[in-house]
Structure formats: C-alpha cells, structure tokens
Design an enzyme around this catalytic site. Structure first.
Site, PDB file in Angstrom:
ATOM      1  N   SER A   1       1.583  -1.516  -0.737  1.00 32.44           N
ATOM      2  CA  SER A   1       1.521  -2.894  -1.697  1.00 32.44           C
ATOM      3  C   SER A   1       2.923  -3.007  -3.008  1.00 32.44           C
ATOM      4  O   SER A   1       2.529  -3.599  -3.278  1.00 32.44           O
ATOM      5  CB  SER A   1       0.063  -2.549  -2.678  1.00 32.44           C
ATOM      6  OG  SER A   1      -0.702  -3.123  -1.138  1.00 32.44           O
ATOM      7  N   MET A   2       3.230  -1.772  -2.811  1.00 32.03           N
ATOM      8  CA  MET A   2       4.406  -2.137  -4.080  1.00 32.03           C
ATOM      9  C   MET A   2       5.727  -3.083  -3.352  1.00 32.03           C
ATOM     10  O   MET A   2       6.853  -3.296  -4.177  1.00 32.03           O
ATOM     11  CB  MET A   2       4.952  -0.880  -4.856  1.00 32.03           C
ATOM     12  CG  MET A   2       4.063  -0.228  -6.088  1.00 32.03           C
ATOM     13  SD  MET A   2       5.341   1.193  -6.449  1.00 32.03           S
ATOM     14  CE  MET A   2       6.800   0.737  -7.012  1.00 32.03           C
TER      15      MET A   2
END
Length: 386
Positions: free
Chosen positions: A59-60
């Site tokens: 999710s980064m």
C-alpha cells in the site's frame, strides 16, 4: 542519546527472530541522519541485507499513484470533480450494499462517485480482507483482492460488486487507488507503469522503482513461515511482469528511491507545484474523521489522523510523537514511512514481515507485534533520537 536506542531495538528484532532483516532511513532536510541495513536480505539463503535492497511496497504504492493523479489535475487534464464513469463506463452500474445484519440490501447511489472520493478513500470500495462484513464477503467470493487478475477481469468483477458505503459517506480503505490507476490509464492511453516512469520515477531519479523487481537478486525476502501464526508467507511475485498494474499494492522500490519521493512531497519540488503537494498532504475528511473513530480499528489512519489525498494526516494527539501536519502510510508487506514537515523530517522502515493475523484472524490483530505496533515503536524511537 542519538540513535543508540534505535540501533539496539532493531538489532533485538533481528536477533530475536522477529524480522528477517530491514533497511531503515531517517533524513533531516533531505540529508540522511541514519541509514542502516541489518539482518538478512534472504533468510533462507543467508544473504546479508543491503542498503539498495528492493522491497514489495504494497500500500505504499498508493501515495505514488495519488501524486501521479495530481500531476494530471495540475495540468487541467483531470478534475477532482470528474465522475468515475466518465473514464470507466462499466462503473455506471454501481450500487451500494447497505449491511443489515448479515444481509446486503442494495440501494442506488445518491450522487456520482468522484475522482476526489478515490483519492481520499470515501468511494465506498473496500477489501475482502481486513475485518469481516457481508459486503467484504462478496469481495472475497469475487476474488477482486487477488493479484493475478488481468485488468479487464478485475474491472468487470469490481464494477458488479456493491460499494460498502455511499460515495462521500465514510472513510473506507480498499481498492480505490487500484481503480484510480486504471482510470489514469483510460485517460492517457498509457499503462500505469509507463505513466509512473514518465511523470514520477524519471523526474525524481527513482531508477529502482516500478511494478517489477528490476534486479531480482536485490529483492528482500520474508521468513519462510510467519513467527506468529506458523503459516507459510507468500508475498507478491514481482520478479516477472504483473497481470495488471495494481496502483494500490504492486509497487517495488528502495529506501533511497522512496526518500526522493517523500522529499518531493515535503518540499513541493520536482514533482508537484507546492500548492498541489500541500493539497495532497492536508486533511480532506473533515467531519468524517470523528465518524471514522467511532468504527474503532476499521478506521485505519487511527486516533489523531485524518486523511489527505493518499496519505494519513496528523490533526492532533496520536499514539506516538509527532507534529500537526505530519503524514504517513504503510504497506501490508512490512513497510512504513512518516514525514514531519515542521521538523523537515522523513523516516522509512522497510522490511518484508507482514501482519498475517490482520488477514487470517482480524479479531486478534491487536495482539500482533507487526503492523501498527511496530510502526508506533519505530516512530517513537526516531523522535527520541533527535
């Protein structure tokens, strides 16, 4: 005191079998104060960690794609008020699945789902994993969380599923950034990988970043089995081209590359105009923050944090030190960053140590060492070292 306590804590995590290895980077004014690689790059092969190790960012990846979208907004090619169906017409059939007990009662959208909703996660899209609900169960059954779906199959299945909330009604973490990435592909006629390379990676000198490990020999690996659950760990297969470019979870990069991106957001130089960088990193939830807190752990930014256009933004007192305006996000695979503009501080913790409890046994996620508890301790140690 400096970074001695941080050193000791990190070494204890590796020696105690909590982490296979990690790369940790703390910078002030863009200059590294602390940069360390420790433990193993590949625990099975016994290879030592290296500063230029590649990590699955999960999710980064989302802040990358959010910033990319804002480059189109800055040019006037995209508006935050544009409806999703303008670019992806299949989503004109979306409905909301109101959860009544274990039932899902369908209702029409009260207003169109906007680009703005995708950026601030108020679209109503969710994940099948992380907590349990009737709508989430439908996501699991449809398999839209899977990484191996081609683009068209993913969009077709997702557009047939109900939203968990009305657009603009609540912060709901989910597949919004994946949809945003495919919207940008439809807008531009290029793949998300091509757009990221042209508009983000190349301008910032992020030569190791992408949706595929450019040098698989530098790819960090997890433990074969999760220390908490004993289950086999299988992270995303990023050694080959992906079946679709997943803007919410498919990114690969290094600590130094990601620092370049964070510094571009902090300074407003090299990527977005300072006004657009501020727009991305200021709160956009407003009253939805208080409503989100009532949902407990399902509100992922956590106490003290609203949400901007791709990152959580500090509003007040939280569970670790920080300043108003500080922003952060993390990735399921074991990665985390935070930026405190007031102190010109950027910090990264990259490992491949997922919180499997959050997926396998959501009710026990609070008991996991990984995820939020790890990030809060890291953040506390960084501030204590300054």
């Amino acid at each position: 005191m400096g970074f001695k306590r941080l050193d000791a804590w990190l070494e204890g995590l590796v020696e105690g079998g909590r982490l296979p290895g990690a790369v940790v980077l703390v910078a002030r004014g863009g200059e590294p104060l602390y940069f360390r690689a420790l433990g193993h790059l590949d625990p099975e092969k016994g290879l030592p960690m290296r500063e230029d190790a590649l990590f699955r960012l999960y999710s980064m990846t989302k802040p990358w794609v959010s910033a990319l979208a804002l480059t189109f907004v800055e040019e006037g090619a995209l508006s935050l008020r544009d409806p999703l169906e303008k670019y992806l017409p299949a989503f004109a059939r979306l409905q909301v699945g109101r959860e009544v007990g274990e039932e899902v009662v369908l209702e029409p959208l009260r207003r169109p789902l906007l680009v703005y909703d995708l950026l601030r996660h108020t679209a109503g899209f969710t994940y099948g994993v992380f907590f349990v609900s009737p709508v989430k169960r439908r996501y699991l059954e449809a398999g839209v969380d899977r990484f191996d779906l081609p683009r068209e199959a993913f969009l077709e299945r997702l557009s047939a599923l109900p939203l968990r909330f009305q657009p603009g009604e609540a912060f709901e973490y989910g597949l919004s950034t994946d949809v945003l990435g495919h919207l940008l592909e439809a807008l531009s006629g290029k793949t998300l990988a091509e757009l990221m390379e042209e508009r983000v990676f190349a301008p910032l000198g992020m030569g190791d970043s992408g949706f595929q490990a450019k040098d698989p020999a530098r790819l960090a690996q997890p433990f074969p089995k999760d220390p908490e659950t004993g289950r086999r760990i299988a992270l995303l297969p990023v050694e080959a081209p992906p079946p679709r470019f997943a803007g919410g979870m498919g990114g690969v990069g290094t600590a130094l590359d990601y620092l370049r991106f964070l510094e571009a957001l902090r300074t407003g130089k090299g990527l977005l105009h300072p006004a657009l960088a501020r727009l991305m990193t200021e709160d956009h939830l407003g009253p939805l923050y208080a409503e989100g807190l009532k949902r407990g752990p399902e509100y992922l930014p956590g106490p003290g944090y609203g949400f901007g256009l791709g990152v959580a933004v500090r509003l007040g007192a939280g569970l670790a030190p920080g300043s108003p305006g500080e922003f952060f996000w993390a990735g399921f695979g074991g990665t985390y960053f935070f930026v405190d503009p007031a102190l010109e501080l950027s910090a990264l913790f990259l490992a491949q140590a997922p919180n499997l409890l959050s997926v396998l046994e959501p009710a026990r996620a609070f008991h996991s060492f990984y995820g939020d508890r790890l990030w809060l301790h890291f953040k506390t140690q960084v501030y204590a070292a300054l």
